[in-house]
Enzyme design. Structure first.
Site, PDB file in Angstrom:
ATOM      1  N   HIS A  18       0.813  -1.219   0.000  1.00 56.54           N
ATOM      2  CA  HIS A  18       0.000   0.000   0.000  1.00 56.54           C
ATOM      3  C   HIS A  18       0.847   1.270   0.000  1.00 56.54           C
ATOM      4  CE1 HIS A  18      -3.654  -2.423   1.641  1.00 56.54           C
ATOM      5  NE2 HIS A  18      -3.567  -2.466   0.327  1.00 56.54           N
ATOM      6  N   SER A  99      -7.010  -1.422  -0.509  1.00 55.78           N
ATOM      7  CA  SER A  99      -6.465  -0.660  -1.641  1.00 55.78           C
ATOM      8  C   SER A  99      -7.494   0.265  -2.317  1.00 55.78           C
ATOM      9  CB  SER A  99      -5.822  -1.607  -2.664  1.00 55.78           C
ATOM     10  OG  SER A  99      -6.683  -2.670  -3.002  1.00 55.78           O
ATOM     11  N   GLU A 117     -14.245  -7.591  -7.764  1.00 63.85           N
ATOM     12  CA  GLU A 117     -14.090  -8.476  -6.606  1.00 63.85           C
ATOM     13  C   GLU A 117     -15.067  -9.624  -6.793  1.00 63.85           C
ATOM     14  OE1 GLU A 117     -12.231  -8.977  -3.712  1.00 63.85           O
ATOM     15  OE2 GLU A 117     -13.660 -10.625  -3.491  1.00 63.85           O
ATOM     16  N   ASP A 163      -3.725  -8.121  -7.572  1.00 62.73           N
ATOM     17  CA  ASP A 163      -3.442  -8.581  -6.209  1.00 62.73           C
ATOM     18  C   ASP A 163      -4.285  -9.805  -5.833  1.00 62.73           C
ATOM     19  OD1 ASP A 163      -2.540  -8.524  -3.581  1.00 62.73           O
ATOM     20  OD2 ASP A 163      -3.920  -6.943  -2.953  1.00 62.73           O
TER      21      ASP A 163
HETATM   22  C1  SAM Z   1      -5.278 -10.121  -1.425  1.00 59.90           C
HETATM   23  S1  SAM Z   1      -7.005  -9.795  -1.417  1.00 59.90           S
HETATM   24  C2  SAM Z   1      -7.136  -8.170  -2.019  1.00 59.90           C
HETATM   25  C3  SAM Z   1      -6.625  -7.091  -1.119  1.00 59.90           C
HETATM   26  C4  SAM Z   1      -6.794  -5.693  -1.659  1.00 59.90           C
HETATM   27  N1  SAM Z   1      -6.318  -5.581  -3.034  1.00 59.90           N
HETATM   28  C5  SAM Z   1      -5.995  -4.719  -0.818  1.00 59.90           C
HETATM   29  O1  SAM Z   1      -4.815  -4.489  -1.113  1.00 59.90           O
HETATM   30  O2  SAM Z   1      -6.564  -4.153   0.131  1.00 59.90           O
HETATM   31  C6  SAM Z   1      -7.562 -10.717  -2.800  1.00 59.90           C
HETATM   32  C7  SAM Z   1      -9.058 -10.567  -3.090  1.00 59.90           C
HETATM   33  O3  SAM Z   1      -9.338 -11.176  -4.353  1.00 59.90           O
HETATM   34  C8  SAM Z   1     -10.625 -11.760  -4.302  1.00 59.90           C
HETATM   35  N2  SAM Z   1     -10.670 -12.734  -5.418  1.00 59.90           N
HETATM   36  C9  SAM Z   1     -10.268 -14.018  -5.459  1.00 59.90           C
HETATM   37  N3  SAM Z   1     -10.317 -14.500  -6.717  1.00 59.90           N
HETATM   38  C10 SAM Z   1     -10.747 -13.477  -7.494  1.00 59.90           C
HETATM   39  C11 SAM Z   1     -10.946 -13.324  -8.897  1.00 59.90           C
HETATM   40  N4  SAM Z   1     -10.719 -14.333  -9.759  1.00 59.90           N
HETATM   41  N5  SAM Z   1     -11.356 -12.125  -9.357  1.00 59.90           N
HETATM   42  C12 SAM Z   1     -11.591 -11.090  -8.520  1.00 59.90           C
HETATM   43  N6  SAM Z   1     -11.406 -11.165  -7.175  1.00 59.90           N
HETATM   44  C13 SAM Z   1     -10.982 -12.340  -6.681  1.00 59.90           C
HETATM   45  C14 SAM Z   1     -10.717 -12.328  -2.902  1.00 59.90           C
HETATM   46  O4  SAM Z   1     -12.065 -12.480  -2.516  1.00 59.90           O
HETATM   47  C15 SAM Z   1      -9.986 -11.248  -2.090  1.00 59.90           C
HETATM   48  O5  SAM Z   1     -10.897 -10.299  -1.590  1.00 59.90           O
END
Ligand code: SAM
Length: 280
Positions: A18, A99, A117, A163
């Protein structure tokens, strides 16, 4: 989909990711012209560090809590901690911005955000949270499709945070393909791909493939809090920065040693910064 970011919010990997992401968005905003921020695996907007999930792991205690309330932060970290402060005011550290929220706080009138998401509950919370902001679109769809669906953007300038939760063995491979699609569709796309460092040997193929992916500029940045071959879990994390804005390299070189020192466990913090493709 078992991964829930609420267990990990504000940990060392979030601090690293971040702080750098925020700086990249600030550098995109040096120009008056609009830019579009894409967040393909967005998570949710706010995490309660006093909630059950964060309380179970306590991961934030070795992350954001180590920087909170400090008056000796270097510039990269002081902007980031100030942004976390927006949600907490002068009170104790409680809410941690994901994020999308971190970037939304600095969004200008002319900028735009596209979030995706896949978890229905998080997507719904995110949609509700940003419902009154016409600049922000939330999609409950597969983040890997984002490049194909939205690039090139009308603004001609885009910053994409990639991510994923890395629950699947082929996630790095899918990231590489998605990056190649993005660069084919809009060569100047700025991308930050986050990846976990658990076993360094498993990453060797990925480094090689990233270097040979045909992407113009790839800067590798890593921060480890334990020796990289420890088998305890997340030893650190990295960001592959595609087309990183200048002068990010200099700023990272200046502030990463401080961060590695502060977040390292038992004095084992380390960092790495080098070009896998292209250069300054
Ligand atoms: C590491 S977390 C994200 C954290 C966020 N980017 C942050 O930095 O605050 C990964 C997220 O991806 C979601 N997720 C998993 N597979 C996914 C996909 N194929 N497409 C979109 N979101 C997905 C999960 O539910 C989770 O909320």
């Amino acid at each position: 989909m078992n991964y829930r970011h609420s267990y990990h919010a504000g940990n060392h990997a979030d601090v690293f990711k971040h702080a750098i992401l925020l700086r990249m968005s600030q550098l995109m905003q040096r120009k008056e012209s609009p830019y579009c921020y894409l967040d393909s695996h967005a998570g949710t907007a706010l995490y309660d560090l006093q909630g059950e999930a964060a309380g179970k792991t306590g991961e934030y205690l070795d992350g954001i809590a180590r920087l909170w309330g400090r008056d000796d932060l270097p510039p990269l970290l002081s902007d980031y901690v100030a942004s976390v402060g927006v949600q907490n005011g002068t009170a104790d550290l409680r809410y941690y911005p994901g994020s999308p929220q971190l970037i939304a706080q600095g969004l200008r009138e002319q900028d735009r955000m596209i979030l995706s998401e896949l978890h229905p509950a998080d997507a719904a919370t995110l949609r509700e949270h940003f419902s009154s902001d016409a600049r922000i679109a939330v999609h409950e769809r597969d983040g890997y499709e984002l490049a194909k669906a939205f690039l090139p953007v009308a603004e001609k300038r885009a910053l994409w945070l990639l991510d994923p939760p890395f629950e699947r063995a082929d996630d790095l491979e899918r990231c590489l393909k998605a990056i190649q699609v993005a660069i084919q569709r809009m060569r100047q796309t700025v991308i930050a791909l986050w990846y976990p460092i658990k076993d360094e040997r498993l990453l060797r193929d990925f480094y090689r493939q990233m270097a040979a992916a045909g992407v113009p500029k790839v800067l590798r940045v890593e921060l480890t809090v334990r020796p990289p071959d420890t088998t305890l879990g997340l030893n650190g994390s990295g960001l592959m920065l595609i087309n990183p804005p200048w002068p990010l390299w200099d700023e990272l070189e200046r502030d990463l040693p401080w961060l590695a020192h502060e977040l390292g466990l038992s004095g084992a913090g380390a960092w790495r910064l080098d070009w896998l493709a292209g250069g300054p």
